[in-house]
Design a protein around this motif. Sequence first.
Motif, mmCIF file in Angstrom:
data_model
loop_
_atom_site.group_PDB
_atom_site.id
_atom_site.type_symbol
_atom_site.label_atom_id
_atom_site.label_comp_id
_atom_site.label_asym_id
_atom_site.label_seq_id
_atom_site.Cartn_x
_atom_site.Cartn_y
_atom_site.Cartn_z
ATOM 1 N N MET A 1 0.890 -1.159 0.000
ATOM 2 C CA MET A 1 0.000 0.000 0.000
ATOM 3 C C MET A 1 0.926 1.205 0.000
ATOM 4 S SD MET A 1 -3.086 -1.043 2.585
ATOM 5 C CE MET A 1 -3.783 0.579 2.469
ATOM 6 N N TYR A 2 0.836 2.000 -1.048
ATOM 7 C CA TYR A 2 1.743 3.137 -1.196
ATOM 8 C C TYR A 2 1.368 4.273 -0.249
ATOM 9 C CZ TYR A 2 3.536 0.641 -5.185
ATOM 10 O OH TYR A 2 4.108 -0.305 -5.968
ATOM 11 N N PRO A 3 2.328 5.122 0.093
ATOM 12 C CA PRO A 3 2.047 6.220 1.018
ATOM 13 C C PRO A 3 1.086 7.231 0.393
ATOM 14 C CG PRO A 3 4.195 6.515 0.013
ATOM 15 C CD PRO A 3 3.691 5.173 -0.429
ATOM 16 N N PRO B 1 1.764 6.183 6.064
ATOM 17 C CA PRO B 1 3.007 5.533 5.631
ATOM 18 C C PRO B 1 2.751 4.420 4.624
ATOM 19 C CG PRO B 1 2.361 4.722 7.777
ATOM 20 C CD PRO B 1 1.391 5.820 7.426
ATOM 21 N N ALA B 2 3.780 4.047 3.908
ATOM 22 C CA ALA B 2 3.708 2.881 3.036
ATOM 23 C C ALA B 2 3.600 1.641 3.922
ATOM 24 C CB ALA B 2 4.953 2.798 2.164
ATOM 25 N N ILE B 3 2.895 0.633 3.411
ATOM 26 C CA ILE B 3 2.745 -0.623 4.150
ATOM 27 C C ILE B 3 3.170 -1.759 3.223
ATOM 28 C CG2 ILE B 3 1.147 -2.175 5.337
ATOM 29 C CD1 ILE B 3 -0.601 0.322 5.903
ATOM 30 N N VAL C 1 6.553 1.041 6.591
ATOM 31 C CA VAL C 1 7.959 1.225 6.219
ATOM 32 C C VAL C 1 8.176 2.641 5.713
ATOM 33 C CG1 VAL C 1 8.338 -1.210 5.636
ATOM 34 C CG2 VAL C 1 7.569 0.378 3.865
ATOM 35 N N ALA C 2 9.434 3.072 5.724
ATOM 36 C CA ALA C 2 9.809 4.372 5.177
ATOM 37 C C ALA C 2 9.700 4.316 3.649
ATOM 38 C CB ALA C 2 11.232 4.728 5.592
ATOM 39 N N SER C 3 9.441 5.465 3.048
ATOM 40 C CA SER C 3 9.265 5.505 1.596
ATOM 41 C C SER C 3 9.462 6.934 1.092
ATOM 42 C CB SER C 3 7.873 5.018 1.222
ATOM 43 O OG SER C 3 6.893 5.868 1.800
ATOM 44 N N LYS C 4 9.340 7.083 -0.221
ATOM 45 C CA LYS C 4 9.390 8.397 -0.866
ATOM 46 C C LYS C 4 8.219 8.500 -1.834
ATOM 47 C CE LYS C 4 14.420 8.503 -1.106
ATOM 48 N NZ LYS C 4 15.551 8.486 -2.031
#
Length: 185
Positions: free
Chosen positions: A85-87, A163-165, A171-174
């Motif tokens: 799942m994107y942020p 947040p991203a999942i 998790v950390a993401s951009k």
Amino acid sequence: MIEHATELRTKRYVKNGLSEIKAGKTLVTTGLYKEGKRYGRWRFFKTSDTVDQIYNYTTKKVEYSLSRPDFSYEIDSLKNGDQVMYPLKIGGSYFAFFFLWKQYTPPYDLRPYKGIHKAYLIFHINEKGILTKYETKVTSSVYNKTSEIKLKNLRDEDFDFMPAIVNGKTVASKIIYESKKITVD
């Protein structure tokens, strides 16, 4: 933008009840306040008649969000076959990013480089859904520069993301937004 909201009778300036935010005559956001805090389901609009995102402030969940073809994502820990799942930016990808986009100005040292350049806005999101770094990147065949925008210039709500999942774990993401091309004459 102008917000029309009801207040508590017993405490002036404490929002309570229905709220609408408009840009001119265009409806941008609707939702409820409960004792000064956003409560329940808020709708964020792309246009007055198109919902961009529905975010529930009570459950802290995005219930609906439009996708943006001009957004891409980077997740370092991503492997083939992972469930992702994107942020997302809380407040929608049109309304909420508007204030972040306003912080960007093309670099002054780009002026001598005539032509068309690509601009990217890069938002670093930690595993808690907080913006930790905001970068801009301008590239072309003759120019390539990455700059950082100072976070101290942002409003509190500019830091709030989902947040991203990956496989059920945050998790950390951009988030990378490919802006319109910059033309230098």
